[in-house]
Motif scaffolding. Sequence first.
Motif, PDB file in Angstrom:
ATOM      1  N   ALA A 133       0.786  -1.078  -0.025  1.00 40.32           N
ATOM      2  CA  ALA A 133      -0.077   0.257  -0.019  1.00 40.32           C
ATOM      3  C   ALA A 133       1.010   1.081   0.031  1.00 40.32           C
ATOM      4  O   ALA A 133       0.847   1.750   1.003  1.00 40.32           O
ATOM      5  CB  ALA A 133      -0.982  -0.015   1.127  1.00 40.32           C
ATOM      6  N   SER A 134       1.435   1.422  -1.201  1.00 41.18           N
ATOM      7  CA  SER A 134       2.708   2.491  -1.170  1.00 41.18           C
ATOM      8  C   SER A 134       2.249   3.421  -2.358  1.00 41.18           C
ATOM      9  O   SER A 134       1.720   3.263  -3.360  1.00 41.18           O
ATOM     10  CB  SER A 134       4.009   2.051  -1.128  1.00 41.18           C
ATOM     11  N   THR A 135       2.910   4.676  -2.219  1.00 43.31           N
ATOM     12  CA  THR A 135       2.635   5.441  -3.612  1.00 43.31           C
ATOM     13  C   THR A 135       4.169   6.007  -3.684  1.00 43.31           C
ATOM     14  O   THR A 135       4.922   6.303  -2.793  1.00 43.31           O
ATOM     15  CB  THR A 135       1.819   6.468  -3.139  1.00 43.31           C
ATOM     16  N   THR A 136       4.415   6.252  -5.173  1.00 47.28           N
ATOM     17  CA  THR A 136       5.775   6.706  -5.659  1.00 47.28           C
ATOM     18  C   THR A 136       5.401   7.725  -6.451  1.00 47.28           C
ATOM     19  O   THR A 136       4.626   7.462  -7.599  1.00 47.28           O
ATOM     20  CB  THR A 136       6.309   5.739  -6.428  1.00 47.28           C
ATOM     21  N   THR A 137       6.031   9.072  -6.588  1.00 50.80           N
ATOM     22  CA  THR A 137       5.757  10.294  -7.211  1.00 50.80           C
ATOM     23  C   THR A 137       7.132  10.768  -7.705  1.00 50.80           C
ATOM     24  O   THR A 137       7.805  10.989  -6.674  1.00 50.80           O
ATOM     25  CB  THR A 137       5.106  11.392  -6.484  1.00 50.80           C
ATOM     26  N   THR A 177       1.890   4.641  -8.729  1.00 46.83           N
ATOM     27  CA  THR A 177       3.197   5.180  -9.232  1.00 46.83           C
ATOM     28  C   THR A 177       2.945   6.152 -10.385  1.00 46.83           C
ATOM     29  O   THR A 177       2.348   5.924 -11.374  1.00 46.83           O
ATOM     30  CB  THR A 177       3.865   3.718  -9.892  1.00 46.83           C
ATOM     31  N   ASN A 178       3.611   7.326 -10.175  1.00 50.31           N
ATOM     32  CA  ASN A 178       3.351   8.344 -11.190  1.00 50.31           C
ATOM     33  C   ASN A 178       4.628   9.005 -11.346  1.00 50.31           C
ATOM     34  O   ASN A 178       5.422   9.655 -10.351  1.00 50.31           O
ATOM     35  CB  ASN A 178       2.587   9.601 -10.365  1.00 50.31           C
ATOM     36  N   VAL A 179       5.090   9.123 -12.426  1.00 53.61           N
ATOM     37  CA  VAL A 179       6.452   9.556 -13.026  1.00 53.61           C
ATOM     38  C   VAL A 179       5.942  10.598 -14.184  1.00 53.61           C
ATOM     39  O   VAL A 179       5.691  10.353 -15.255  1.00 53.61           O
ATOM     40  CB  VAL A 179       7.364   8.523 -13.723  1.00 53.61           C
ATOM     41  N   THR A 180       6.143  12.111 -13.903  1.00 51.35           N
ATOM     42  CA  THR A 180       5.804  13.119 -14.815  1.00 51.35           C
ATOM     43  C   THR A 180       7.058  13.902 -14.949  1.00 51.35           C
ATOM     44  O   THR A 180       7.987  14.285 -14.205  1.00 51.35           O
ATOM     45  CB  THR A 180       4.708  13.733 -14.221  1.00 51.35           C
ATOM     46  N   ALA A 181       7.032  14.489 -15.994  1.00 60.90           N
ATOM     47  CA  ALA A 181       8.018  15.534 -16.448  1.00 60.90           C
ATOM     48  C   ALA A 181       9.375  15.050 -16.151  1.00 60.90           C
ATOM     49  O   ALA A 181      10.267  15.982 -15.558  1.00 60.90           O
ATOM     50  CB  ALA A 181       7.580  16.846 -15.717  1.00 60.90           C
ATOM     51  N   SER A 182       9.823  13.964 -16.552  1.00 61.46           N
ATOM     52  CA  SER A 182      11.015  13.297 -16.086  1.00 61.46           C
ATOM     53  C   SER A 182      11.845  12.858 -17.295  1.00 61.46           C
ATOM     54  O   SER A 182      11.345  12.743 -18.331  1.00 61.46           O
ATOM     55  CB  SER A 182      10.996  12.570 -15.073  1.00 61.46           C
ATOM     56  N   CYS A 183      12.939  12.143 -17.049  1.00 62.91           N
ATOM     57  CA  CYS A 183      13.787  11.451 -18.196  1.00 62.91           C
ATOM     58  C   CYS A 183      14.078  10.269 -18.009  1.00 62.91           C
ATOM     59  O   CYS A 183      14.386   9.878 -16.775  1.00 62.91           O
ATOM     60  CB  CYS A 183      15.219  12.276 -18.139  1.00 62.91           C
TER      61      CYS A 183
END
Length: 169
Positions: free
Chosen positions: A37-41, A69-75
Amino acid sequence: GIWNSYTLNIQNGSTIGGAGAGNQATANGGGIFTVFASTTTVTDSRILYNTATNNGGGVYNDFNFPWATNVTASCIVGNSVTSFLNNQAAQQTATGNWWGTATGPNTPGADTTGGNVDTSGFLTAPILGCPANYPDLQVSKTNDTAGNGTVGTAFNWTLTVANPGAANA
């Protein structure tokens, strides 16, 4: 890399991995592994050159909750196997990212995704000093007469193909 089982926020130009120093996992999630039950931003950061034996060289999600899991505006560049793998049915987010090529994820030379991952709005140019991970094929031509020929006399062309780009061609 990072095994997340709670809450993880990565932002402002942080780097997970790196050229010649990427993280390595013997199973899944070389850069980031999200579970339970975790979140990653991850925002405005780099996930570079991480490896995993199975899947998720850069990011691996194993929590069945939408947008865990959210990965935004990244490389996301140079990660092994499936670079961003969602192992659950609930959709995860990887929007507005640079994947190594202008054509976006899952294209030749780009990092890849697997499972239910939204990659809409991918970037078409590198950001945050990220490398372009695409081939750069170059062809040069020479002949065996130093550029001077005689009518009716055979000569040979030699074509040389090189790839100084960052990805195999």
